[in-house]
Design a protein around this motif. Sequence first.
Motif, PDB file in Angstrom:
ATOM      1  N   ASP A 138       8.748  -4.195  -3.934  1.00 44.88           N
ATOM      2  CA  ASP A 138       8.477  -3.345  -2.862  1.00 44.88           C
ATOM      3  C   ASP A 138       7.195  -3.764  -2.088  1.00 44.88           C
ATOM      4  N   ASP A 139       6.273  -4.575  -2.510  1.00 45.16           N
ATOM      5  CA  ASP A 139       5.339  -5.282  -1.767  1.00 45.16           C
ATOM      6  C   ASP A 139       5.829  -6.270  -1.027  1.00 45.16           C
TER       7      ASP A 139
ATOM      8  N   CYS B 207       7.707  -5.035   2.226  1.00 49.74           N
ATOM      9  CA  CYS B 207       7.123  -3.897   2.555  1.00 49.74           C
ATOM     10  C   CYS B 207       7.285  -3.665   4.200  1.00 49.74           C
TER      11      CYS B 207
ATOM     12  N   LYS C 293      12.737   1.010   4.030  1.00 53.52           N
ATOM     13  CA  LYS C 293      13.488   1.034   2.598  1.00 53.52           C
ATOM     14  C   LYS C 293      14.857   1.037   2.816  1.00 53.52           C
TER      15      LYS C 293
END
Length: 347
Positions: A49-50, A53, A57
């Motif tokens: 997710d990082d 980022c 999404k």
Amino acid sequence: MQQFAGTFIKDVNLGVLLIDHNFLLVDISDTACRILGVDKDAVINRSMDDVFCMVPKEHRLVQRTLLDGVEARNQAASWTNDSARFELLMDSSLLRNEAGEIVGAYVIFKDVTNIRSLEQQVQRSDRLAMIGQIAAGTAHEIRNPLTSIKGFLQVLNRQFVTMGMEKEQGYTELMLSEIDRINELVNEFLLLSKPKHVSFDRIDLSSVLREVLPIINNQATLHNVTICYQSVYRLPLVIADQALLKQVFINLCKNGIEAMVAGGTLTIIERVSFTDNKVHIDIHDAGPGIPAFLIDKIFDPFFTTKETGTGLGLSVCQRIVHDLGGQIRVSSKGFGTTFTVTIPIAR
Ligand SMILES: Nc1ncnc2c1ncn2[C@@H]1O[C@H](COP(=O)(O)OP(=O)(O)OP(=O)(O)O)[C@@H](O)[C@H]1O
Ligand SMILES: [Mg+2]
């Protein structure tokens, strides 16, 4: 085995990502780093997710749902890093330990950009060929009745003139000019189907451009656009067809002018590249540019975003330039568009 796995992941010509059950990136292949545009040391042991980022999404290559068992086989995806766009074919699956518990997942992808663009090229020329056949068949059939309509209208027109019927004369003149428009369209169709006479003469592109400048200037004034023409002294001659190239430049300039709704400058630049023996003509406008999702489509016949456009302009241009052994390229990054026509220099 471990040594082999390490070397394999590093060197294999595939994008490989190993992810643990917390969605941390455990390992990544060099190819994956190159395509995704990330630095291995900066991303390893970080949460996926990082790492991604900055990507919305829904556009991320690897979704968290992967760990819930949503697997993929031969899934097509595209990815754009800072410098290029890639078409990928992706597999992903869960990794389980001996007890059958999920310990992570892997993602493997292959770069199929070349194959995909080849496929698209084939599709495009298929479509062109089909349209060509239809065009050649119908154009002829449209022209014949048009010729007789035009002939009789001219007779009527003359009669109205001698009888002093001005209103009727105006109508017939309007009809005649509309018929000329249909004729022009039919001519474009015929060009699409296959230019009948491509002549290969030694010509000077500067003089071709100078001949079309008055026509382009005319269009430009109507749209509040100024033309800036940067010529090269003694441009090397090229082998091409003067009349067809005129049509190419008129079409490209017309598009540029039409793109600048609020006015601006259309720049025409001649460039010579002696490394590959080619002359390049850039036609640059300061319009809004072409969005990335449309850029693949603009050369398709009948693709248009204009209310009164036919969408044939660019496909005719491409056909002509290819027949002359040249290339036509477009670059548009957010603001403004440049079309570049490249023609080989005559030996
Ligand atoms: N310089 C440009 N700037 C922005 N968009 C462009 C530019 N040139 C072409 N396009 C886009 O590409 C599409 C296709 O162009 P093309 O010349 O083939 O057809 P058209 O201009 O719409 O119609 P026609 O040329 O038949 O009048 C246009 O409708 C427009 O959306
Ligand atoms: Mg056009």
